[in-house]
Design a protein around this motif. Structure first.
Motif, short mmCIF file in Angstrom:
data_model
loop_
_atom_site.label_atom_id
_atom_site.label_comp_id
_atom_site.label_asym_id
_atom_site.label_seq_id
_atom_site.Cartn_x
_atom_site.Cartn_y
_atom_site.Cartn_z
N ARG A 196 -7.06 2.91 19.88
CA ARG A 196 -6.89 3.12 18.44
C ARG A 196 -5.65 3.99 18.20
NH1 ARG A 196 -8.54 7.03 14.53
NH2 ARG A 196 -9.15 6.13 12.50
N SER A 232 -16.11 0.50 15.89
CA SER A 232 -16.98 1.25 14.97
C SER A 232 -17.58 2.51 15.57
CB SER A 232 -18.12 0.35 14.50
OG SER A 232 -18.87 -0.12 15.61
N VAL A 255 -2.92 5.56 15.38
CA VAL A 255 -2.80 5.89 13.97
C VAL A 255 -1.36 6.30 13.66
CG1 VAL A 255 -3.63 7.37 12.09
CG2 VAL A 255 -5.21 6.65 13.90
N GLU A 266 -5.49 -1.99 10.26
CA GLU A 266 -6.18 -1.48 9.08
C GLU A 266 -5.30 -0.49 8.34
OE1 GLU A 266 -10.53 -1.36 11.39
OE2 GLU A 266 -9.48 0.49 10.86
N SER A 305 0.84 -1.19 0.00
CA SER A 305 0.00 0.00 0.00
C SER A 305 0.88 1.24 0.00
CB SER A 305 -0.92 0.00 1.23
OG SER A 305 -1.79 1.10 1.23
N ILE A 362 -3.60 1.93 10.88
CA ILE A 362 -4.38 2.02 12.11
C ILE A 362 -4.31 0.68 12.85
CG2 ILE A 362 -6.65 2.49 13.10
CD1 ILE A 362 -7.30 4.04 10.52
N SER A 420 1.22 7.66 10.65
CA SER A 420 1.20 8.36 9.35
C SER A 420 2.61 8.77 8.96
CB SER A 420 0.28 9.59 9.41
OG SER A 420 -1.04 9.23 9.77
N ASP A 445 -2.87 6.09 6.13
CA ASP A 445 -2.74 5.85 7.57
C ASP A 445 -2.75 4.36 7.87
OD1 ASP A 445 -2.71 8.57 8.05
OD2 ASP A 445 -4.86 8.68 8.48
N SER A 449 -6.08 2.93 6.06
CA SER A 449 -7.08 3.89 5.62
C SER A 449 -6.37 5.03 4.91
CB SER A 449 -7.89 4.42 6.80
OG SER A 449 -8.83 5.39 6.40
N GLY A 450 -6.46 5.04 3.57
CA GLY A 450 -5.68 6.03 2.82
C GLY A 450 -4.21 5.76 3.02
#
Length: 251
Positions: A216, A244, A218, A196, A149, A203, A220, A201, A198-199
């Motif tokens: 959580r 969620s 993150v 995960e 990714s 996570i 970057s 990031d 996400s874009g």
């Protein structure tokens, strides 16, 4: 023939003549329209409605400004981490990280840091021994399926790898190609319930000791330090153990 006027009963209001009644009705209708406009807050259709008074904006007010602030921490900090060339890996053909064997990358790092049990390269002895003989066909390999990714935003994919260790710990490592060299841009150990992308990031969700909450984190890309930096670390309310819901507070 004109209709005879009705007799006026004592104690009642005498009826108005027709022209006067029309003028009186017009005044009532006009007053009703003004009252409706005042109630709705809108003189004509299409104009904005008032939402009421808004609380005034206020700058943060410091508490105990006369007290001395805590000193800057000394010693090794997380912010000192930076990208590191992977030892023993030749130049990457055409800068395409997909042409690099992920298993060779891990073996090269284990060979260079065979006895490290703490820090970015720290591995327990059992996991390190398994990685030495690791391959795609080896079923006992603790290396998870490599993921590609774009984490750095340069339009080319980067490499994400996870090393499974004892007690559900995971060595999480990320790599990119810079000037034809394979560079490690992240290395940490987590105990995740899920990971995960996400874009750009990365996570990481980790269980919390508080029921129905999870941590959580993150990560970057920091172009200045050229490293996947920890951008946020917060505790979020979860729904029956899922990730969620909205954050409740940060830690």
């Amino acid at each position: 023939m004109p209709r005879p006027a009705r007799p006026h009963r004592p104690g009642s209001v005498p009826p108005l003549p027709r022209p006067a009644r029309r003028r009186h009705r017009a005044r009532l209708l006009g007053a009703g329209a003004l009252l409706a406009a005042a109630v709705t807050g809108c003189g004509t259709v299409g104009e904005p409605l008032s939402a009421g008074r808004t609380a005034p904006a206020a700058a943060p007010s410091p508490l105990w400004p006369d007290r001395s602030p805590a000193p800057t921490p000394t010693g090794e900090q997380h912010g000192d981490a930076s990208s590191t060339p992977v030892p023993g890996i030749p130049a990457v053909p055409a800068g395409d990280i997909r042409r690099v064997d992920p298993y060779s990358v891990i073996k090269a790092e284990v060979a260079a840091h065979r006895h490290d049990v703490t820090g970015a390269d720290g591995l327990d002895e059992e996991t390190a021994a398994k990685l030495v003989s690791c391959s795609q066909e080896h079923r006992d390999c603790p290396l998870r399926t490599p993921v590609y990714s774009d984490l750095t935003g340069d339009g080319r994919v980067d490499l994400i790898m996870g090393i499974e260790m004892g007690e559900h710990f995971l060595g999480l490592r990320c790599y990119t190609v810079s000037d034809g060299r394979l560079i490690r841009i992240m290395a940490t150990v987590v105990r995740p319930s899920s990971v995960e992308v996400s874009g750009r990031d990365l996570i990481v969700w980790e269980p919390s000791t508080t029921p129905h909450y999870a941590v959580r984190s993150v990560y970057s890309w920091d172009a200045h330090r050229r490293y996947m930096d920890l951008q946020s670390d917060e505790i979020r309310r979860t729904d029956a153990g899922t990730s969620s819901e909205a954050p409740e507070h940060s830690r």
